[in-house]
Design an enzyme around this catalytic site. Structure first.
Site, PDB file in Angstrom:
ATOM      1  N   ASP A  71       0.886  -1.324  -0.043  1.00  0.00           N
ATOM      2  CA  ASP A  71      -0.112   0.202   0.204  1.00  0.00           C
ATOM      3  C   ASP A  71       0.800   1.251  -0.226  1.00  0.00           C
ATOM      4  O   ASP A  71       2.118   1.177   0.427  1.00  0.00           O
ATOM      5  CB  ASP A  71      -1.009   0.187   1.206  1.00  0.00           C
ATOM      6  CG  ASP A  71      -2.082  -0.828   1.196  1.00  0.00           C
ATOM      7  OD1 ASP A  71      -2.144  -1.531   0.160  1.00  0.00           O
ATOM      8  OD2 ASP A  71      -2.864  -0.819   2.237  1.00  0.00           O
ATOM      9  N   HIS A  74       4.108  -2.080   2.846  1.00  0.00           N
ATOM     10  CA  HIS A  74       3.984  -0.703   2.502  1.00  0.00           C
ATOM     11  C   HIS A  74       5.302  -0.464   1.697  1.00  0.00           C
ATOM     12  O   HIS A  74       6.476  -0.758   2.235  1.00  0.00           O
ATOM     13  CB  HIS A  74       3.785   0.430   3.503  1.00  0.00           C
ATOM     14  CG  HIS A  74       2.598   0.203   4.187  1.00  0.00           C
ATOM     15  ND1 HIS A  74       2.183  -0.921   5.186  1.00  0.00           N
ATOM     16  CD2 HIS A  74       1.266   1.196   4.241  1.00  0.00           C
ATOM     17  CE1 HIS A  74       1.014  -0.751   5.652  1.00  0.00           C
ATOM     18  NE2 HIS A  74       0.565   0.121   5.214  1.00  0.00           N
TER      19      HIS A  74
HETATM   20 ZN    ZN Z   1      -2.271   3.222   3.515  1.00  0.00          ZN
END
Ligand code: ZN
Length: 241
Positions: free
Chosen positions: A53, A198
């Site tokens: 993400d 991430h």
């Molecule tokens: Zn996020």
């Protein structure tokens, strides 16, 4: 996706992130529970889905891509429209490397605090920015903090995006040691699960992507030991590439 009671706050683990970042008062009001399997990204056995993400990011994304390439892994990247606008060439490099592109949002905002029309505009803008930069039409949406509001679900349906959250996260946004990230993953990761990491620190502690990159070889060793393959969501949840 509609026709049931609003699923506001269904993603408890995810909500905890939102709480940490922006809404400290929300956690105490949430009952404990877990992500409903339908949205959690529980896929075919024999492997796990790897998802990232908050990208694209000029530092984190290339480092992640380099590892994935060396390993021969495909992953799914939930992109932010605002980051794609800043770094379109990095977004393109993800798609060019054969990875799957998905929608995280345009702005990184908690949908519970936004109107349904705001959410619809945000996700539509994200989808358009991502498609323009990568030439790919995203299939999945994972809203910021994993918070699926009634507005998120309505917008997703309208935009033909399927919500997908995760079953295991590395809490890599805390920028801790790589083995701590791996310990978080190991705690929840089962055959058929979906991993959240991430490739950008744009919403978390500066340099946290280094924790992510450091954890990837540990994940690889764990997957080898457990004889699980690593794949993108399209292969994991069916429907093919
Ligand atoms: Zn996020």
């Amino acid at each position: 996706m509609t026709g049931r009671a609003p699923v506001i706050g269904l993603a408890l683990p995810a909500l905890a992130v939102g709480v940490r970042h922006a809404f400290p008062t929300l956690t105490t009001r949430r009952p404990s529970g877990s992500v409903r399997p339908r949205y959690a990204g529980q896929g075919r056995p024999g492997g796990v889905a790897l998802t990232f993400d908050d990208g694209p990011d000029p530092k984190g994304t290339p480092a992640v891509l380099e590892f994935l390439d060396a390993r021969g892994w495909r992953a799914t990247f939930f992109l932010l429209g605002s980051q794609v606008r800043r770094h379109p060439q990095v977004a393109r490099s993800i798609a060019a490397a054969g990875h799957e592109i998905a929608v995280h949002g345009y702005e990184h905002r908690n949908h519970l605090a936004r109107s349904a029309s705001w959410v619809r505009r945000d996700l539509r803008a994200a989808r358009e920015e991502i498609a323009a930069a990568t030439g790919m039409q995203p299939r999945w949406v994972r809203p910021p903090y994993g918070v699926l509001s009634a507005g998120t679900l309505a917008a997703a349906k309208e935009l033909q995006l399927t919500p997908v959250l995760w079953t295991a996260w590395g809490r890599d946004w805390e920028a801790g040691p790589a083995d701590t990230v791996m310990a978080h993953l190991r705690r929840a990761l089962r055959d058929g699960g979906t991993i959240l990491l991430h490739d950008s620190d744009c919403t978390s502690r500066p340099g946290s992507w280094r924790s992510t990159v450091g954890a990837l070889p540990l994940l690889a060793a764990d997957m080898t030991r457990r004889q699980l393959v690593v794949r993108a969501l399209d292969e994991h949840l069916g429907g093919g590439r």
